[in-house]
Write a protein that holds these residues in place. Structure first.
Motif, PDB file in Angstrom:
ATOM      1  N   PRO A  33       0.792  -1.233   0.000  1.00 58.42           N
ATOM      2  CA  PRO A  33       0.000   0.000   0.000  1.00 58.42           C
ATOM      3  C   PRO A  33       0.825   1.285   0.000  1.00 58.42           C
ATOM      4  N   GLY A  34       2.134   1.184   0.235  1.00 59.90           N
ATOM      5  CA  GLY A  34       2.979   2.367   0.315  1.00 59.90           C
ATOM      6  C   GLY A  34       3.268   2.753   1.753  1.00 59.90           C
ATOM      7  N   ARG A  35       4.112   3.766   1.919  1.00 56.24           N
ATOM      8  CA  ARG A  35       4.523   4.182   3.256  1.00 56.24           C
ATOM      9  C   ARG A  35       3.787   5.414   3.736  1.00 56.24           C
ATOM     10  N   GLY A  36       3.528   5.408   5.047  1.00 51.76           N
ATOM     11  CA  GLY A  36       2.965   6.576   5.696  1.00 51.76           C
ATOM     12  C   GLY A  36       3.981   7.147   6.664  1.00 51.76           C
ATOM     13  N   LYS A  37       3.556   8.030   7.556  1.00 51.09           N
ATOM     14  CA  LYS A  37       4.467   8.668   8.510  1.00 51.09           C
ATOM     15  C   LYS A  37       5.044   7.681   9.525  1.00 51.09           C
ATOM     16  N   SER A  38       4.251   6.693   9.912  1.00 47.43           N
ATOM     17  CA  SER A  38       4.713   5.774  10.965  1.00 47.43           C
ATOM     18  C   SER A  38       4.749   4.329  10.488  1.00 47.43           C
ATOM     19  N   GLY A  39       5.089   4.119   9.243  1.00 45.19           N
ATOM     20  CA  GLY A  39       5.174   2.753   8.718  1.00 45.19           C
ATOM     21  C   GLY A  39       4.319   2.609   7.475  1.00 45.19           C
ATOM     22  N   ASP A  40       4.091   1.359   7.093  1.00 45.66           N
ATOM     23  CA  ASP A  40       3.294   1.109   5.894  1.00 45.66           C
ATOM     24  C   ASP A  40       1.854   1.576   6.094  1.00 45.66           C
ATOM     25  N   LEU A  41       1.243   2.000   5.012  1.00 46.10           N
ATOM     26  CA  LEU A  41      -0.158   2.411   5.054  1.00 46.10           C
ATOM     27  C   LEU A  41      -1.067   1.203   5.292  1.00 46.10           C
ATOM     28  N   ALA A  42      -2.293   1.467   5.640  1.00 49.43           N
ATOM     29  CA  ALA A  42      -3.283   0.401   5.858  1.00 49.43           C
ATOM     30  C   ALA A  42      -3.564  -0.308   4.535  1.00 49.43           C
ATOM     31  N   PRO A  43      -3.910  -1.603   4.607  1.00 47.13           N
ATOM     32  CA  PRO A  43      -4.282  -2.293   3.372  1.00 47.13           C
ATOM     33  C   PRO A  43      -5.518  -1.660   2.743  1.00 47.13           C
ATOM     34  N   ILE A  44      -5.544  -1.666   1.437  1.00 46.29           N
ATOM     35  CA  ILE A  44      -6.700  -1.119   0.729  1.00 46.29           C
ATOM     36  C   ILE A  44      -7.813  -2.158   0.771  1.00 46.29           C
ATOM     37  N   GLY A  45      -8.986  -1.737   1.204  1.00 52.35           N
ATOM     38  CA  GLY A  45     -10.085  -2.674   1.444  1.00 52.35           C
ATOM     39  C   GLY A  45     -10.703  -3.315   0.216  1.00 52.35           C
ATOM     40  N   ALA A  46     -10.373  -2.812  -0.962  1.00 54.76           N
ATOM     41  CA  ALA A  46     -10.990  -3.340  -2.187  1.00 54.76           C
ATOM     42  C   ALA A  46     -10.666  -4.806  -2.418  1.00 54.76           C
ATOM     43  N   CYS A  47      -9.488  -5.254  -1.999  1.00 54.75           N
ATOM     44  CA  CYS A  47      -9.112  -6.668  -2.177  1.00 54.75           C
ATOM     45  C   CYS A  47     -10.106  -7.589  -1.483  1.00 54.75           C
ATOM     46  N   ALA A  48     -10.355  -7.266  -0.209  1.00 61.31           N
ATOM     47  CA  ALA A  48     -11.266  -8.113   0.555  1.00 61.31           C
ATOM     48  C   ALA A  48     -12.655  -8.129  -0.080  1.00 61.31           C
ATOM     49  N   LYS A  49     -13.130  -6.964  -0.506  1.00 65.38           N
ATOM     50  CA  LYS A  49     -14.467  -6.891  -1.104  1.00 65.38           C
ATOM     51  C   LYS A  49     -14.549  -7.649  -2.424  1.00 65.38           C
ATOM     52  N   GLN A  50     -13.521  -7.533  -3.230  1.00 68.36           N
ATOM     53  CA  GLN A  50     -13.550  -8.130  -4.560  1.00 68.36           C
ATOM     54  C   GLN A  50     -13.227  -9.620  -4.567  1.00 68.36           C
ATOM     55  N   TRP A  51     -12.254 -10.045  -3.747  1.00 64.49           N
ATOM     56  CA  TRP A  51     -11.691 -11.387  -3.917  1.00 64.49           C
ATOM     57  C   TRP A  51     -11.791 -12.323  -2.715  1.00 64.49           C
ATOM     58  N   ARG A  52     -11.814 -11.790  -1.490  1.00 61.68           N
ATOM     59  CA  ARG A  52     -11.583 -12.654  -0.321  1.00 61.68           C
ATOM     60  C   ARG A  52     -12.596 -13.783  -0.182  1.00 61.68           C
ATOM     61  N   GLU A  53     -13.879 -13.473  -0.209  1.00 56.06           N
ATOM     62  CA  GLU A  53     -14.892 -14.525  -0.045  1.00 56.06           C
ATOM     63  C   GLU A  53     -14.808 -15.560  -1.163  1.00 56.06           C
ATOM     64  N   LYS A  54     -14.535 -15.120  -2.378  1.00 61.57           N
ATOM     65  CA  LYS A  54     -14.413 -16.058  -3.508  1.00 61.57           C
ATOM     66  C   LYS A  54     -13.259 -17.028  -3.289  1.00 61.57           C
TER      67      LYS A  54
END
Length: 197
Positions: free
Chosen positions: A91-112
């Motif tokens: 997800p890239g870097r923020g001020k205090s470490g890596d940014l939060a995961p982008i939620g689109a993955c879970a919505k699009q792919w996780r249940e499948k």
């Protein structure tokens, strides 16, 4: 299940859904097989993993494998370990470490993808994002309390879910403050892994 598994995995690996939101572009990093016995649900790939395209091929992975007491060869056997982070791309870097995961993955792919993991015997939920998803309303007020309540998620259940802190070196202070984790949780984890693999 309408989608063929191999086609589904191929579609995930070629996903560019969040390309515009990713500083280094899309590079979904997962490991999966329909025969997997253990699901490692993490946060999102770090920079080293983004570059290598191998999940947990970094310091966090070294510590995680030590926690599990498994060698790399075993860890990277997809018929034993499925590795599906909450965000498949770095997800890239923020001020205090890596940014939060982008939620689109879970919505699009996780249940499948999870629908094909019918042989699972254990889910390892690493960090608060994975715990939010896999434990839902059963999680506690914070990560420490959730991990401390690990037995409530592993006992008397068909599919145990074991919440863990992230194995990142950034969590060294947490580990020092919570010695019960290494004393109580890791022996259970290692025993469970040994019985499964």
């Amino acid at each position: 299940m309408s989608e063929n598994f191999n086609q589904l995995v191929n579609n995930v690996r070629q996903c560019t859904l969040c390309e515009d939101s990713l500083a280094l572009g899309a590079n979904p990093v997962i490991q999966i097989s329909t025969n997997a016995k253990i699901l490692i649900a993490g946060q999102a790939p770090g920079l080293k993993v983004h570059r290598s395209s191998i999940p947990f091929m970094d310091q966090s992975g070294d510590r995680l494998r030590a926690w599990l007491k498994v060698e790399q060869k075993t860890f990277y056997d997809p018929t034993l370990f499925a590795i599906l982070p909450m965000g498949f791309c770095y997800p890239g870097r923020g001020k205090s470490g890596d940014l939060a995961p982008i939620g689109a993955c879970a919505k699009q792919w996780r249940e499948k993808l999870l629908a094909h993991l019918t042989q699972l015997e254990l889910i390892i939920a690493i960090g608060s994002y994975a715990q939010n998803y896999h434990l839902g309303t059963r999680k506690k007020v914070n990560l420490t309390q959730t991990v401390k309540s690990w037995q409530s998620y592993t006992e008397n259940t068909r599919l145990p879910i074991l919440p863990l802190p992230h194995p990142s070196p950034r969590n060294n202070i947490w580990l020092k403050k919570n010695p019960w984790f290494e004393q109580d949780v890791l022996p259970y984890l290692q025993h469970k892994i040994k019985n499964i693999v």
